[in-house]
Write a protein that holds these residues in place. Structure first.
Motif, PDB file in Angstrom:
ATOM      1  N   GLY A  91       0.816  -1.213   0.000  1.00  0.00           N
ATOM      2  CA  GLY A  91       0.000   0.000   0.000  1.00  0.00           C
ATOM      3  C   GLY A  91       0.844   1.255   0.000  1.00  0.00           C
ATOM      4  O   GLY A  91       0.559   2.221  -0.718  1.00  0.00           O
ATOM      5  N   GLN A  92       1.912   1.235   0.778  1.00  0.00           N
ATOM      6  CA  GLN A  92       2.823   2.386   0.831  1.00  0.00           C
ATOM      7  C   GLN A  92       3.431   2.635  -0.542  1.00  0.00           C
ATOM      8  O   GLN A  92       3.475   3.776  -1.019  1.00  0.00           O
ATOM      9  N   LYS A  93       3.863   1.593  -1.206  1.00  0.00           N
ATOM     10  CA  LYS A  93       4.461   1.734  -2.525  1.00  0.00           C
ATOM     11  C   LYS A  93       3.465   2.302  -3.531  1.00  0.00           C
ATOM     12  O   LYS A  93       3.784   3.220  -4.288  1.00  0.00           O
ATOM     13  N   LEU A  94       2.240   1.795  -3.522  1.00  0.00           N
ATOM     14  CA  LEU A  94       1.213   2.291  -4.443  1.00  0.00           C
ATOM     15  C   LEU A  94       0.913   3.769  -4.209  1.00  0.00           C
ATOM     16  O   LEU A  94       0.781   4.543  -5.165  1.00  0.00           O
ATOM     17  N   LEU A  95       0.806   4.176  -2.958  1.00  0.00           N
ATOM     18  CA  LEU A  95       0.511   5.573  -2.641  1.00  0.00           C
ATOM     19  C   LEU A  95       1.662   6.498  -3.043  1.00  0.00           C
ATOM     20  O   LEU A  95       1.432   7.591  -3.568  1.00  0.00           O
ATOM     21  N   LEU A  96       2.887   6.064  -2.815  1.00  0.00           N
ATOM     22  CA  LEU A  96       4.047   6.870  -3.232  1.00  0.00           C
ATOM     23  C   LEU A  96       4.102   6.992  -4.754  1.00  0.00           C
ATOM     24  O   LEU A  96       4.368   8.067  -5.287  1.00  0.00           O
ATOM     25  N   GLU A  97       3.832   5.894  -5.450  1.00  0.00           N
ATOM     26  CA  GLU A  97       3.817   5.927  -6.916  1.00  0.00           C
ATOM     27  C   GLU A  97       2.728   6.870  -7.445  1.00  0.00           C
ATOM     28  O   GLU A  97       2.883   7.445  -8.517  1.00  0.00           O
ATOM     29  N   ALA A  98       1.651   7.025  -6.669  1.00  0.00           N
ATOM     30  CA  ALA A  98       0.552   7.899  -7.086  1.00  0.00           C
ATOM     31  C   ALA A  98       0.800   9.359  -6.719  1.00  0.00           C
ATOM     32  O   ALA A  98      -0.042  10.205  -6.987  1.00  0.00           O
ATOM     33  N   GLY A  99       1.959   9.642  -6.102  1.00  0.00           N
ATOM     34  CA  GLY A  99       2.327  11.028  -5.850  1.00  0.00           C
ATOM     35  C   GLY A  99       2.358  11.480  -4.411  1.00  0.00           C
ATOM     36  O   GLY A  99       2.647  12.652  -4.138  1.00  0.00           O
ATOM     37  N   ALA A 100       2.033  10.590  -3.460  1.00  0.00           N
ATOM     38  CA  ALA A 100       2.093  10.988  -2.059  1.00  0.00           C
ATOM     39  C   ALA A 100       3.528  11.392  -1.705  1.00  0.00           C
ATOM     40  O   ALA A 100       4.499  10.795  -2.202  1.00  0.00           O
ATOM     41  N   LYS A 101       3.658  12.410  -0.881  1.00  0.00           N
ATOM     42  CA  LYS A 101       4.977  12.886  -0.469  1.00  0.00           C
ATOM     43  C   LYS A 101       5.596  11.945   0.561  1.00  0.00           C
ATOM     44  O   LYS A 101       6.768  11.586   0.474  1.00  0.00           O
ATOM     45  N   ARG A 102       4.793  11.575   1.561  1.00  0.00           N
ATOM     46  CA  ARG A 102       5.243  10.662   2.615  1.00  0.00           C
ATOM     47  C   ARG A 102       4.087   9.736   2.964  1.00  0.00           C
ATOM     48  O   ARG A 102       2.935  10.142   2.964  1.00  0.00           O
ATOM     49  N   VAL A 103       4.433   8.495   3.307  1.00  0.00           N
ATOM     50  CA  VAL A 103       3.430   7.531   3.756  1.00  0.00           C
ATOM     51  C   VAL A 103       3.955   6.876   5.025  1.00  0.00           C
ATOM     52  O   VAL A 103       5.036   6.294   5.023  1.00  0.00           O
ATOM     53  N   TYR A 104       3.172   7.005   6.092  1.00  0.00           N
ATOM     54  CA  TYR A 104       3.526   6.415   7.380  1.00  0.00           C
ATOM     55  C   TYR A 104       2.613   5.223   7.651  1.00  0.00           C
ATOM     56  O   TYR A 104       1.425   5.402   7.913  1.00  0.00           O
ATOM     57  N   PRO A 105       3.141   3.995   7.555  1.00  0.00           N
ATOM     58  CA  PRO A 105       2.314   2.816   7.807  1.00  0.00           C
ATOM     59  C   PRO A 105       2.118   2.605   9.314  1.00  0.00           C
ATOM     60  O   PRO A 105       3.070   2.699  10.093  1.00  0.00           O
ATOM     61  N   LEU A 106       0.870   2.345   9.702  1.00  0.00           N
ATOM     62  CA  LEU A 106       0.525   2.129  11.106  1.00  0.00           C
ATOM     63  C   LEU A 106      -0.398   0.931  11.234  1.00  0.00           C
ATOM     64  O   LEU A 106      -1.369   0.817  10.486  1.00  0.00           O
ATOM     65  N   ALA A 107      -0.116   0.043  12.178  1.00  0.00           N
ATOM     66  CA  ALA A 107      -0.997  -1.089  12.460  1.00  0.00           C
ATOM     67  C   ALA A 107      -1.420  -1.017  13.920  1.00  0.00           C
ATOM     68  O   ALA A 107      -0.659  -0.561  14.775  1.00  0.00           O
ATOM     69  N   MET A 108      -2.634  -1.465  14.180  1.00  0.00           N
ATOM     70  CA  MET A 108      -3.167  -1.418  15.542  1.00  0.00           C
ATOM     71  C   MET A 108      -2.569  -2.513  16.422  1.00  0.00           C
ATOM     72  O   MET A 108      -2.553  -2.397  17.629  1.00  0.00           O
ATOM     73  N   GLY A 109      -2.112  -3.598  15.805  1.00  0.00           N
ATOM     74  CA  GLY A 109      -1.555  -4.709  16.571  1.00  0.00           C
ATOM     75  C   GLY A 109      -0.661  -5.564  15.706  1.00  0.00           C
ATOM     76  O   GLY A 109      -0.548  -5.364  14.499  1.00  0.00           O
ATOM     77  N   ARG A 110       0.003  -6.516  16.350  1.00  0.00           N
ATOM     78  CA  ARG A 110       0.911  -7.413  15.644  1.00  0.00           C
ATOM     79  C   ARG A 110       0.624  -8.851  16.044  1.00  0.00           C
ATOM     80  O   ARG A 110       0.398  -9.135  17.219  1.00  0.00           O
ATOM     81  N   THR A 111       0.650  -9.745  15.081  1.00  0.00           N
ATOM     82  CA  THR A 111       0.440 -11.163  15.344  1.00  0.00           C
ATOM     83  C   THR A 111       1.618 -11.715  16.130  1.00  0.00           C
ATOM     84  O   THR A 111       2.773 -11.449  15.801  1.00  0.00           O
ATOM     85  N   ILE A 112       1.311 -12.474  17.157  1.00  0.00           N
ATOM     86  CA  ILE A 112       2.340 -13.153  17.945  1.00  0.00           C
ATOM     87  C   ILE A 112       2.338 -14.607  17.506  1.00  0.00           C
ATOM     88  O   ILE A 112       1.304 -15.282  17.581  1.00  0.00           O
ATOM     89  N   LEU A 113       3.470 -15.095  17.046  1.00  0.00           N
ATOM     90  CA  LEU A 113       3.573 -16.481  16.597  1.00  0.00           C
ATOM     91  C   LEU A 113       4.341 -17.309  17.616  1.00  0.00           C
ATOM     92  O   LEU A 113       5.327 -16.850  18.190  1.00  0.00           O
ATOM     93  N   GLU A 114       3.866 -18.507  17.815  1.00  0.00           N
ATOM     94  CA  GLU A 114       4.596 -19.445  18.663  1.00  0.00           C
ATOM     95  C   GLU A 114       5.846 -19.893  17.902  1.00  0.00           C
ATOM     96  O   GLU A 114       5.838 -19.938  16.667  1.00  0.00           O
ATOM     97  N   PRO A 115       6.924 -20.242  18.615  1.00  0.00           N
ATOM     98  CA  PRO A 115       8.170 -20.626  17.924  1.00  0.00           C
ATOM     99  C   PRO A 115       8.011 -21.759  16.924  1.00  0.00           C
ATOM    100  O   PRO A 115       8.687 -21.799  15.914  1.00  0.00           O
ATOM    101  N   GLU A 116       7.080 -22.682  17.168  1.00  0.00           N
ATOM    102  CA  GLU A 116       6.923 -23.822  16.264  1.00  0.00           C
ATOM    103  C   GLU A 116       6.013 -23.529  15.075  1.00  0.00           C
ATOM    104  O   GLU A 116       5.832 -24.369  14.208  1.00  0.00           O
TER     105      GLU A 116
END
Length: 144
Positions: A91-116
């Motif tokens: 998404g960041q790449k597409l927005l920059l290609e469309a002319g955005a000056k800066r794109v700051y990616p933000l997520a509300m949370g992150r998946t926690i994976l078990e080691p296995e």
């Protein structure tokens, strides 16, 4: 500043809780609603069900809605949860290609994976690089 949401996997359901959050932030900061600036060109398999998480799947399946003027704009790109970050990177790449000056990616949370947990990008996930490095690498892969 504008707030854009990463679209969900199913293009027939264009509004998600992330879109609603983007709209609320736009209203709070008295900005135009850009929540639907990115849209899916076609459905992708739901990632939580084992769908392909590659940057290229996201990059090819999303597009910028041309009714939004991005030239010179600062964008906050919102997603609900991040596992690999590939949807945000695409998404960041597409927005920059469309002319955005800066794109700051933000997520509300992150998946926690078990080691296995089997995970195809474990090395990249455990040894993160900057978004700029990933965008350059994905751009080089697109040209091949």
């Amino acid at each position: 500043m504008r707030f854009v949401a990463i679209p969900g996997h199913d293009r027939s359901h264009p509004i998600s809780s992330v879109h609603k959050l983007a709209r609320m932030l736009a209203a709070y900061f008295e900005r135009k609603d850009y929540s639907q600036c990115l849209r899916r060109r076609y459905n992708v398999e739901k990632l939580s069900s084992g769908g392909n998480r590659s940057i290229m799947v996201h990059y090819r399946s999303m597009q910028v809605n041309e009714k939004y003027d991005l030239i010179g704009k600062t964008i906050f790109l919102l997603d609900d949860i991040v596992t690999t970050g590939n949807s945000l990177i695409a998404g960041q790449k597409l927005l920059l290609e469309a002319g955005a000056k800066r794109v700051y990616p933000l997520a509300m949370g992150r998946t926690i994976l078990e080691p296995e947990t089997p995970f195809p990008n474990r090395r990249e996930r455990d040894n993160p690089v900057s978004m700029d490095d990933i965008i350059v690498a994905s751009d080089e892969r697109c040209r091949r």
